[in-house]
Write an enzyme that holds these catalytic residues in place. Structure first.
Site, mmCIF file in Angstrom:
data_model
loop_
_atom_site.group_PDB
_atom_site.id
_atom_site.type_symbol
_atom_site.label_atom_id
_atom_site.label_comp_id
_atom_site.label_asym_id
_atom_site.label_seq_id
_atom_site.Cartn_x
_atom_site.Cartn_y
_atom_site.Cartn_z
ATOM 1 N N HIS A 13 14.754 32.190 -63.815
ATOM 2 C CA HIS A 13 14.217 30.934 -63.284
ATOM 3 C C HIS A 13 15.354 30.040 -62.820
ATOM 4 C CE1 HIS A 13 11.141 27.957 -62.551
ATOM 5 N NE2 HIS A 13 11.813 27.054 -63.252
ATOM 6 N N HIS A 19 16.402 26.844 -59.826
ATOM 7 C CA HIS A 19 16.270 25.950 -58.684
ATOM 8 C C HIS A 19 17.696 25.685 -58.219
ATOM 9 C CE1 HIS A 19 12.046 25.197 -59.683
ATOM 10 N NE2 HIS A 19 12.409 24.889 -60.908
ATOM 11 N N ARG A 21 13.225 13.390 -62.445
ATOM 12 C CA ARG A 21 12.596 13.985 -61.267
ATOM 13 C C ARG A 21 12.829 13.151 -60.020
ATOM 14 N NH1 ARG A 21 6.220 15.399 -60.501
ATOM 15 N NH2 ARG A 21 6.129 13.126 -60.609
ATOM 16 N N TYR A 30 10.678 25.947 -53.388
ATOM 17 C CA TYR A 30 9.622 25.119 -52.778
ATOM 18 C C TYR A 30 10.142 24.146 -51.732
ATOM 19 C CZ TYR A 30 11.064 21.997 -56.642
ATOM 20 O OH TYR A 30 11.775 21.242 -57.525
ATOM 21 N N HIS A 57 3.528 26.246 -58.241
ATOM 22 C CA HIS A 57 4.458 25.294 -58.843
ATOM 23 C C HIS A 57 3.968 24.854 -60.211
ATOM 24 C CE1 HIS A 57 6.164 21.390 -59.885
ATOM 25 N NE2 HIS A 57 7.269 21.871 -59.333
ATOM 26 N N ARG A 80 -0.927 21.167 -61.616
ATOM 27 C CA ARG A 80 -1.102 19.843 -61.014
ATOM 28 C C ARG A 80 -0.753 19.860 -59.528
ATOM 29 N NH1 ARG A 80 3.824 19.384 -63.758
ATOM 30 N NH2 ARG A 80 5.560 18.651 -62.450
ATOM 31 N N HIS A 103 5.201 27.200 -63.380
ATOM 32 C CA HIS A 103 5.568 26.225 -64.412
ATOM 33 C C HIS A 103 4.320 25.940 -65.247
ATOM 34 C CE1 HIS A 103 8.825 24.545 -61.512
ATOM 35 N NE2 HIS A 103 9.438 25.218 -62.463
ATOM 36 N N GLU A 128 5.032 22.276 -69.326
ATOM 37 C CA GLU A 128 6.376 21.803 -69.650
ATOM 38 C C GLU A 128 6.315 20.431 -70.301
ATOM 39 O OE1 GLU A 128 10.700 21.121 -67.413
ATOM 40 O OE2 GLU A 128 8.918 21.639 -66.244
ATOM 41 N N HIS A 168 8.547 27.976 -69.127
ATOM 42 C CA HIS A 168 8.589 26.931 -70.153
ATOM 43 C C HIS A 168 7.517 27.165 -71.218
ATOM 44 C CE1 HIS A 168 11.548 24.918 -67.794
ATOM 45 N NE2 HIS A 168 10.711 24.629 -66.808
ATOM 46 N N ASP A 190 17.331 27.511 -64.932
ATOM 47 C CA ASP A 190 16.464 26.457 -64.406
ATOM 48 C C ASP A 190 17.231 25.381 -63.642
ATOM 49 O OD1 ASP A 190 14.348 24.797 -63.871
ATOM 50 O OD2 ASP A 190 13.843 24.356 -65.938
#
Length: 465
Positions: A77, A79, A100, A139, A221, A224, A248, A251, A285, A336
């Site tokens: 995993h 990013h 974030r 993404y 993703h 949500r 995900h 988490e 996660h 991650d």
């Protein structure tokens, strides 16, 4: 001893080296259940063609790798662009949600060229850490604002090219990211992530092509970020192609609460009800789960990727890894957000976190933790033919020094324990991918000055104070 009988005492027969092959002599090798001294590995056309034990000294012409050689590590995993956040997000306090916002600002600064430069340096850092395959949870699809590039997959292709340039394998987990939350359209900083609908995502993702070093997978993703009615579209896309599907999952407790309010169930139950669980699914996660959630994941044979260094960095919590594995979920590991890139630390942290939680020791053996970092990680990324030092497997492996200030002292029979509980990425001496040495004596052979490239690539996209 006749030419037909070249068996070393206690070993397996030597065979002539095929033309064009590379022979490696491993001072010590981890063979899945034990550390074996004096192992010769022959490679040709990117694969292991022979494994011979009991070779006390290097055969003529063999490349000697001194230390403990493991199968290549799989970073399940990643990013890549989060690497630009390292240290920046350690100033002050805050939560996952404030972190974030900084991440979004960095994402807005990337284009295909700057993303390629950053990812190339990040993947080179991974190679230096013994990682031979990465699962890139991707993404960042479109221009800031949401408009498509002339090549709609320009950002994904940049990542695939970056992995090739850094000499490692990649599974590009092209990610459906369609909403900001349950029933909420993407916010302005999320528009470049979205294809609008799952059908449009599937059409774009179908145009991605793999390569010898690259495979294409899918990702949701989060529950949500993909409306419930469209979860099945992503799951079906992956299932029809036999591709891995990552997501995900739970988490944050806030995600669980919002899902309960919107759908009256947990995120895991929502995925199960829409056909998104199964043996090729990996939940990332899985930190805040109910007992029913654990049973659903394990019963479906879905894997779970634990990312302990990120989970502790973001104060997410400690996931129920032991119970998940006991229920039937294979475990893999990922770095991650790249607060650090060190799969040995991820393996160590999974055990040590559980010790803190339970005040008991020994939840996993070193061998079990290495399996999560190697074979099970590769399986989660769709590379079932990697992650072991066996004939026919991809010739991907990494060597850890046993004579550094961290690793010197323990006897070789405890080399696996030394690797997991004492070594760090700084102890990686060699990394071989497809039979070719990508890292030699701690130096990347394709990206000669990785720190300089990292500094330049990060500076190009760093948030200005």
């Amino acid at each position: 001893m006749t030419p037909q009988d070249t068996t070393p005492p206690g070993g397996t027969p030597e065979r002539p080296t095929p033309p064009g092959a590379t022979v490696y002599w491993l001072e010590h090798a981890w063979l899945g259940d034990r550390t074996e001294p004096g192992v010769t590995v022959e490679t040709a056309q990117g694969r292991i063609t022979a494994v011979r034990t009991g070779t006390a000294t290097p055969p003529p012409g063999a490349v000697a790798l001194r230390g403990l050689t493991l199968p290549g590590l799989a970073n399940a995993h990643s990013h890549a662009f989060h690497r630009a956040l390292r240290s920046t997000v350690q100033v002050g306090s805050g939560t996952f949600w404030t972190w974030r916002e900084v991440m979004y600002d960095t994402a807005a600064r990337l284009d295909p060229d700057s993303y390629h430069a950053l990812a190339r340096a990040v993947y080179a850092e991974m190679a230096l850490a013994g990682i031979t395959c990465v699962g890139e949870f991707h993404y960042l699809h479109h221009r800031p604002g949401g408009g498509a590039y002339a090549d709609p997959n320009a950002m994904g292709e940049a990542l695939i090219a970056a992995a090739a340039d850094a000499g490692i394998r990649i599974t590009l987990l092209d990610t459906a990211y369609l909403s900001a939350g349950f029933g909420t359209p993407p916010a302005p900083h999320q528009r470049r992530f979205s294809d609008g609908t799952a059908d449009a995502w599937a059409e774009r993702a179908a145009a991605l092509k793999g390569a010898a070093h690259a495979r294409i997978g899918a990702a949701i993703h989060s529950v949500r970020a993909v409306p419930a009615a469209q979860l099945g579209t992503v799951a079906d896309w992956a299932r029809e192609r036999g591709a891995p599907l990552h997501v995900h999952l739970s988490e944050q407790t806030a995600e669980n609460d919002a899902c309960q309010e919107a759908h009256g169930c947990t995120p895991t139950r929502l995925l199960a009800d829409h056909g998104a669980l199964g043996r090729t699914t990996t939940a990332v996660h899985a930190t805040h789960l109910t007992s029913e959630d654990i049973g659903l994941l394990g019963g479906a044979g879905s894997g779970v990727c634990m990312c302990p260094t990120t989970e502790r960095d973001l104060a997410d919590g400690i996931g129920p890894a032991v119970r998940l594995q006991e229920s039937g979920s294979p475990l893999s590991l990922g770095s991650d957000s790249h607060a650090v890139i060190d799969l040995l630390e991820e393996a160590r942290a999974m055990e040590l976190n559980e010790r803190l939680r339970t005040r008991a020791r020994g939840h996993w053996t070193a061998a079990a933790l290495l399996r999560a970092a190697t074979a099970d990680g590769h399986t989660a990324l769709g590379w079932d033919d990697a992650g072991t030092l066996t004939t026919g497997a991809l010739a991907d492996f990494t060597t850890i020094a046993l004579d550094s200030v961290r690793t010197a002292g323990p006897p070789p029979r405890l080399a696996a324990e030394t690797a997991v509980f004492a070594a760090t990425a700084a102890d990686v001496r060699h990394t071989v991918v497809g039979g070719r040495r990508i890292v030699r004596d701690g130096v990347h052979t394709l990206v000669p000055d990785v720190p300089t490239e990292l500094a330049a690539a990060v500076a190009a996209v760093r948030t200005r104070d």
